[in-house]
Design a protein around this motif. Sequence first.
Motif, PDB file in Angstrom:
ATOM      1  N   GLY A   1     -23.284  -6.630  19.419  1.00 43.59           N
ATOM      2  CA  GLY A   1     -22.724  -7.115  20.661  1.00 43.59           C
ATOM      3  C   GLY A   1     -22.342  -8.574  20.662  1.00 43.59           C
ATOM      4  O   GLY A   1     -21.834  -9.093  21.658  1.00 43.59           O
ATOM      5  N   ALA A   2     -22.554  -9.282  19.540  1.00 42.94           N
ATOM      6  CA  ALA A   2     -22.229 -10.711  19.451  1.00 42.94           C
ATOM      7  C   ALA A   2     -21.058 -10.923  18.501  1.00 42.94           C
ATOM      8  O   ALA A   2     -20.950 -10.263  17.467  1.00 42.94           O
ATOM      9  CB  ALA A   2     -23.441 -11.507  18.961  1.00 42.94           C
ATOM     10  N   THR A   3     -20.175 -11.847  18.858  1.00 45.29           N
ATOM     11  CA  THR A   3     -19.071 -12.226  17.974  1.00 45.29           C
ATOM     12  C   THR A   3     -19.613 -13.068  16.823  1.00 45.29           C
ATOM     13  O   THR A   3     -20.501 -13.906  17.021  1.00 45.29           O
ATOM     14  CB  THR A   3     -18.015 -13.036  18.746  1.00 45.29           C
ATOM     15  OG1 THR A   3     -17.590 -12.272  19.879  1.00 45.29           O
ATOM     16  CG2 THR A   3     -16.815 -13.356  17.870  1.00 45.29           C
ATOM     17  N   LEU A   4     -19.103 -12.852  15.610  1.00 43.67           N
ATOM     18  CA  LEU A   4     -19.620 -13.528  14.415  1.00 43.67           C
ATOM     19  C   LEU A   4     -18.700 -14.662  13.970  1.00 43.67           C
ATOM     20  O   LEU A   4     -17.494 -14.634  14.226  1.00 43.67           O
ATOM     21  CB  LEU A   4     -19.777 -12.529  13.273  1.00 43.67           C
ATOM     22  CG  LEU A   4     -20.797 -11.411  13.480  1.00 43.67           C
ATOM     23  CD1 LEU A   4     -20.866 -10.519  12.242  1.00 43.67           C
ATOM     24  CD2 LEU A   4     -22.175 -11.966  13.810  1.00 43.67           C
ATOM     25  N   PRO A   5     -19.263 -15.636  13.272  1.00 50.63           N
ATOM     26  CA  PRO A   5     -18.445 -16.726  12.711  1.00 50.63           C
ATOM     27  C   PRO A   5     -17.494 -16.218  11.631  1.00 50.63           C
ATOM     28  O   PRO A   5     -17.713 -15.162  11.031  1.00 50.63           O
ATOM     29  CB  PRO A   5     -19.486 -17.681  12.115  1.00 50.63           C
ATOM     30  CG  PRO A   5     -20.769 -17.336  12.787  1.00 50.63           C
ATOM     31  CD  PRO A   5     -20.702 -15.867  13.058  1.00 50.63           C
TER      32      PRO A   5
ATOM     33  N   PRO B   1     -25.903 -14.096  17.910  1.00 45.85           N
ATOM     34  CA  PRO B   1     -26.732 -12.889  17.778  1.00 45.85           C
ATOM     35  C   PRO B   1     -28.209 -13.267  17.773  1.00 45.85           C
ATOM     36  O   PRO B   1     -28.583 -14.359  17.350  1.00 45.85           O
ATOM     37  CB  PRO B   1     -26.299 -12.313  16.429  1.00 45.85           C
ATOM     38  CG  PRO B   1     -25.687 -13.450  15.690  1.00 45.85           C
ATOM     39  CD  PRO B   1     -25.093 -14.349  16.722  1.00 45.85           C
ATOM     40  N   LYS B   2     -29.038 -12.370  18.260  1.00 47.91           N
ATOM     41  CA  LYS B   2     -30.469 -12.651  18.353  1.00 47.91           C
ATOM     42  C   LYS B   2     -31.212 -12.273  17.071  1.00 47.91           C
ATOM     43  O   LYS B   2     -32.352 -12.678  16.865  1.00 47.91           O
ATOM     44  CB  LYS B   2     -31.069 -11.909  19.552  1.00 47.91           C
ATOM     45  CG  LYS B   2     -30.497 -12.362  20.895  1.00 47.91           C
ATOM     46  CD  LYS B   2     -31.214 -11.705  22.041  1.00 47.91           C
ATOM     47  CE  LYS B   2     -30.619 -12.132  23.380  1.00 47.91           C
ATOM     48  NZ  LYS B   2     -30.753 -13.601  23.588  1.00 47.91           N
ATOM     49  N   LYS B   3     -30.561 -11.492  16.210  1.00 45.97           N
ATOM     50  CA  LYS B   3     -31.175 -11.068  14.955  1.00 45.97           C
ATOM     51  C   LYS B   3     -30.433 -11.679  13.764  1.00 45.97           C
ATOM     52  O   LYS B   3     -29.281 -12.100  13.881  1.00 45.97           O
ATOM     53  CB  LYS B   3     -31.182  -9.546  14.853  1.00 45.97           C
ATOM     54  CG  LYS B   3     -32.054  -8.868  15.898  1.00 45.97           C
ATOM     55  CD  LYS B   3     -32.094  -7.355  15.688  1.00 45.97           C
ATOM     56  CE  LYS B   3     -32.995  -6.674  16.703  1.00 45.97           C
ATOM     57  NZ  LYS B   3     -33.044  -5.195  16.496  1.00 45.97           N
ATOM     58  N   LEU B   4     -31.093 -11.695  12.624  1.00 43.99           N
ATOM     59  CA  LEU B   4     -30.515 -12.225  11.395  1.00 43.99           C
ATOM     60  C   LEU B   4     -29.268 -11.445  11.003  1.00 43.99           C
ATOM     61  O   LEU B   4     -29.248 -10.209  11.043  1.00 43.99           O
ATOM     62  CB  LEU B   4     -31.551 -12.141  10.261  1.00 43.99           C
ATOM     63  CG  LEU B   4     -31.117 -12.650   8.887  1.00 43.99           C
ATOM     64  CD1 LEU B   4     -31.013 -14.168   8.892  1.00 43.99           C
ATOM     65  CD2 LEU B   4     -32.119 -12.195   7.816  1.00 43.99           C
ATOM     66  N   VAL B   5     -28.226 -12.176  10.619  1.00 42.08           N
ATOM     67  CA  VAL B   5     -26.989 -11.565  10.107  1.00 42.08           C
ATOM     68  C   VAL B   5     -26.741 -12.097   8.703  1.00 42.08           C
ATOM     69  O   VAL B   5     -26.828 -13.306   8.458  1.00 42.08           O
ATOM     70  CB  VAL B   5     -25.778 -11.908  11.002  1.00 42.08           C
ATOM     71  CG1 VAL B   5     -24.498 -11.351  10.392  1.00 42.08           C
ATOM     72  CG2 VAL B   5     -25.978 -11.385  12.414  1.00 42.08           C
TER      73      VAL B   5
ATOM     74  N   VAL C   1     -21.898 -15.795   0.792  1.00 40.67           N
ATOM     75  CA  VAL C   1     -22.569 -15.044   1.851  1.00 40.67           C
ATOM     76  C   VAL C   1     -22.599 -15.872   3.120  1.00 40.67           C
ATOM     77  O   VAL C   1     -22.911 -17.072   3.083  1.00 40.67           O
ATOM     78  CB  VAL C   1     -24.006 -14.664   1.430  1.00 40.67           C
ATOM     79  CG1 VAL C   1     -24.665 -13.799   2.499  1.00 40.67           C
ATOM     80  CG2 VAL C   1     -24.001 -13.929   0.091  1.00 40.67           C
ATOM     81  N   MET C   2     -22.270 -15.256   4.244  1.00 43.41           N
ATOM     82  CA  MET C   2     -22.399 -15.883   5.549  1.00 43.41           C
ATOM     83  C   MET C   2     -23.692 -15.389   6.175  1.00 43.41           C
ATOM     84  O   MET C   2     -23.919 -14.176   6.291  1.00 43.41           O
ATOM     85  CB  MET C   2     -21.204 -15.546   6.442  1.00 43.41           C
ATOM     86  CG  MET C   2     -21.193 -16.276   7.796  1.00 43.41           C
ATOM     87  SD  MET C   2     -22.154 -15.413   9.068  1.00 43.41           S
ATOM     88  CE  MET C   2     -21.152 -13.965   9.333  1.00 43.41           C
ATOM     89  N   ILE C   3     -24.554 -16.326   6.583  1.00 45.20           N
ATOM     90  CA  ILE C   3     -25.852 -15.974   7.142  1.00 45.20           C
ATOM     91  C   ILE C   3     -26.017 -16.670   8.484  1.00 45.20           C
ATOM     92  O   ILE C   3     -25.864 -17.890   8.580  1.00 45.20           O
ATOM     93  CB  ILE C   3     -27.002 -16.379   6.200  1.00 45.20           C
ATOM     94  CG1 ILE C   3     -26.808 -15.740   4.814  1.00 45.20           C
ATOM     95  CG2 ILE C   3     -28.359 -15.976   6.780  1.00 45.20           C
ATOM     96  CD1 ILE C   3     -27.761 -16.245   3.754  1.00 45.20           C
ATOM     97  N   VAL C   4     -26.315 -15.896   9.517  1.00 46.25           N
ATOM     98  CA  VAL C   4     -26.637 -16.451  10.824  1.00 46.25           C
ATOM     99  C   VAL C   4     -28.142 -16.338  11.018  1.00 46.25           C
ATOM    100  O   VAL C   4     -28.697 -15.230  10.965  1.00 46.25           O
ATOM    101  CB  VAL C   4     -25.897 -15.711  11.954  1.00 46.25           C
ATOM    102  CG1 VAL C   4     -26.244 -16.335  13.313  1.00 46.25           C
ATOM    103  CG2 VAL C   4     -24.387 -15.747  11.732  1.00 46.25           C
ATOM    104  N   VAL C   5     -28.799 -17.481  11.190  1.00 45.06           N
ATOM    105  CA  VAL C   5     -30.256 -17.541  11.257  1.00 45.06           C
ATOM    106  C   VAL C   5     -30.688 -17.858  12.683  1.00 45.06           C
ATOM    107  O   VAL C   5     -30.439 -18.962  13.183  1.00 45.06           O
ATOM    108  CB  VAL C   5     -30.807 -18.613  10.293  1.00 45.06           C
ATOM    109  CG1 VAL C   5     -32.333 -18.675  10.388  1.00 45.06           C
ATOM    110  CG2 VAL C   5     -30.373 -18.322   8.857  1.00 45.06           C
TER     111      VAL C   5
END
Length: 340
Positions: free
Chosen positions: A205-209, A230-234, A304-308
Amino acid sequence: MRRRSLLLAAVPAGLVTLAGCGDDKSDSSKAAASPSASASVSAAPPPKIVDGPLPAITAGTKFGEKPTVAKGTGDPSEKLAVKTVIAGGGRTIAENDFIQANYLGQIWSTAKVFDNSYDRHRPLLMQLAQGSIIDGWRYALAGKKVGSRVEIAVPPTWGYGKAGNPQAGIKGTDTLVFVIDLIDAFNSKSSSKGKPVEQLVAQGGATLPKVGTNTDGAAPKITVPKSDPPKKLVSEYVLEGDGAELKADQAILCQFKGVVWDGGKTFEQTYDSGRLSQFSLEQMQQAVKGLAQGLTGKKVGSRVMIVVPPDLGYGDTPPAGGAVKKGSTLVFSVDILAAM
């Protein structure tokens, strides 16, 4: 450098040795005899390089095969003996590059093998720099090409000095013989060479970078959406390499860029800094847990793109004085150049 910065958590160049990254069955005396500069002499003047004498390689003569090397005949040279046994066609290695190599080391006078990386199935990954590796390697390998097999004989002056390495059975008078297969080399201009993959635009449900796919060694552009994170790790591929998948007990060499979600400001990066980052995933678990988790299982050679999210990043204790604030979500672009 700021408190608890990512690079502070990284292992400094040359400290990730075979002892730290081998399997649990590695013999401690062998690990102590790796080409780490911990026992080498750094104040010696540059050696004169000669082409011999060098003992014969009697078996395992192909690049990548574990070699068998004969005992040295007669007295070794007091100079640094270097021979390109197999000439590679890759890029030329320069001092301060990081090298990835398999190697075998033995004592000239006895042919006793004191260490080899072939049996561990994890090549050495170390910087070709003073204080990071023994001077014999530093002087012998600069100017060689990736893909080459090089044999060298290193007198004590450019090896472990008069003290030798007693734990490994190396005396202060021993000349050391190495056969080295140069697998790859990296510098501050290196980047992932993986294939671009279609980047997800949303998850949970969240837009990603969006992360740039340039492979010229320049920092990729990270475009962070103006929406809630996002509330969880991507963790998603931007460029997918063809190397082995990272295991949680490995160390990596990488380029990276980190930005905060709110505003997209860069808080730390290796690009344009003149250096790379080298760290173990186990150590990174203690610093930025989400970064370690996001990299585990990804292929070497990838971007790798990582959202923390905050609970897997710095949480309520961010580095002082920087762009990262309490509760910041972090976005990383990481080029996984090599692993050990």
